[in-house]
Enzyme design. Structure first.
Site, PDB file in Angstrom:
ATOM      1  CB  SER A 116       1.956 -24.161  15.524  1.00 22.64           C
ATOM      2  OG  SER A 116       1.028 -23.577  14.584  1.00 22.64           O
TER       3      SER A 116
HETATM    4  N1  SAH Z   1       1.718 -21.936  10.385  1.00 17.11           N
HETATM    5  C1  SAH Z   1       1.819 -20.596  11.352  1.00 17.11           C
HETATM    6  C2  SAH Z   1       0.690 -20.900  12.447  1.00 17.11           C
HETATM    7  C3  SAH Z   1      -0.548 -20.230  11.883  1.00 17.11           C
HETATM    8  S1  SAH Z   1      -1.827 -19.774  13.080  1.00 17.11           S
HETATM    9  C4  SAH Z   1       2.998 -20.482  11.679  1.00 17.11           C
HETATM   10  O1  SAH Z   1       3.991 -21.487  11.568  1.00 17.11           O
HETATM   11  O2  SAH Z   1       3.364 -19.495  12.368  1.00 17.11           O
HETATM   12  C5  SAH Z   1      -3.099 -19.887  11.599  1.00 17.11           C
HETATM   13  C6  SAH Z   1      -2.975 -18.822  10.588  1.00 17.11           C
HETATM   14  O3  SAH Z   1      -4.020 -19.300   9.581  1.00 17.11           O
HETATM   15  C7  SAH Z   1      -3.150 -17.338  10.942  1.00 17.11           C
HETATM   16  O4  SAH Z   1      -2.137 -16.553  10.701  1.00 17.11           O
HETATM   17  C8  SAH Z   1      -4.527 -17.106  10.331  1.00 17.11           C
HETATM   18  O5  SAH Z   1      -4.593 -15.610   9.955  1.00 17.11           O
HETATM   19  C9  SAH Z   1      -4.401 -17.882   9.045  1.00 17.11           C
HETATM   20  N2  SAH Z   1      -5.702 -18.009   8.502  1.00 17.11           N
HETATM   21  C10 SAH Z   1      -7.108 -18.497   9.041  1.00 17.11           C
HETATM   22  N3  SAH Z   1      -7.946 -18.748   8.025  1.00 17.11           N
HETATM   23  C11 SAH Z   1      -7.481 -18.622   6.748  1.00 17.11           C
HETATM   24  C12 SAH Z   1      -7.721 -18.672   5.699  1.00 17.11           C
HETATM   25  N4  SAH Z   1      -9.099 -18.789   5.366  1.00 17.11           N
HETATM   26  N5  SAH Z   1      -6.887 -18.392   4.516  1.00 17.11           N
HETATM   27  C13 SAH Z   1      -5.588 -18.084   4.850  1.00 17.11           C
HETATM   28  N6  SAH Z   1      -5.186 -17.997   6.340  1.00 17.11           N
HETATM   29  C14 SAH Z   1      -5.875 -18.201   7.022  1.00 17.11           C
END
Ligand code: SAH
Length: 219
Positions: free
Chosen positions: A68
């Protein structure tokens, strides 16, 4: 790059500018800013984009996901109002950057990711950086972690159409959840939910853009 005389110890000019940008984007909480000084975003961005780690933009990571935008990480962390005794659940580990920031403010951080390679890399990084109060788990985070309930704080870093019911149920009374809500291909709204004795209070914070919360496990 040299470190100016007045720089906090070890902080390069690029990282000082990074903190300055966060302040200019409205981040004021000293604890959050200090956590973002201590955790180096460059550790969480690999490959060709690592040179851009201190820019205020989301960047691609493995499995087609993104780390992000730092100012959004900071503002979400501020909105979560994390205290030193809090047990926090993050849904969407991704690179692990947001979890690492939370680890500086909370007692314990549980972070869940549906893509196994991302979870593995993130856990390796937490171990390497000595962030021993984070546990990374592979699961569909929309269901939360029922065995570890209740949570003082819950942060979702992928967009859901509505705040997932199981997560609302796993928040303690008085607890706070921050979640982007809306269709995945449009601008979403960041929502803060506070659980009260009788229900939930919802507050709209700002427009954001996140990858979608996806059901089931990834690869
Ligand atoms: N917090 C992260 C940004 C993440 S992007 C950082 O600091 O880098 C969002 C993430 O959510 C992705 O890696 C995606 O695979 C995950 N995601 C999406 N749906 C999900 C679910 N149902 N359970 C767990 N993770 C999920």
């Amino acid at each position: 790059m040299s470190t100016p005389d007045n720089a906090p110890e070890g902080l390069t000019e690029a990282r000082m500018r990074f903190i300055y940008t966060l302040r200019s984007r409205g981040v004021t909480d000293a604890r959050v800013l200090s956590a973002m000084e201590r955790i180096d975003r460059r550790d969480f961005v690999t490959g060709i984009f690592s040179d851009r780690a201190y820019e205020d933009m989301p960047l691609p990571i493995a499995c087609g996901q993104t780390i992000s935008q730092p100012s959004v990480v900071a503002l979400m962390t501020e909105a979560l109002q994390v205290g030193p005794r809090d047990k926090v659940l993050e849904v969407g580990t991704g690179s692990g950057y947001q979890a690492a920031i939370l680890s500086q403010l909370a007692r314990r951080v549980y972070t869940v990711e549906r893509h196994r390679p991302l979870a593995r890399e993130a856990q390796k990084l937490f171990d390497k950086l000595g962030l021993t109060n984070i546990t990374c788990m592979i699961s569909d985070g929309s269901y939360g972690l029922p065995d570890l309930t209740p949570f003082d704080r819950i942060i979702v870093t992928a967009a859901a159409e509505d705040p997932p019911g199981p997560l609302l149920a796993q928040l303690r009374v008085g607890g706070i959840m921050v979640v982007p809500v809306g269709q995945s291909d449009t601008v979403q709204t960041l929502i803060r939910v506070v659980r009260t004795e009788t229900g939930y209070d919802y507050e709209e914070l700002r427009a954001v853009r996140f990858v979608p919360l996806v059901e089931g496990l990834g690869h």
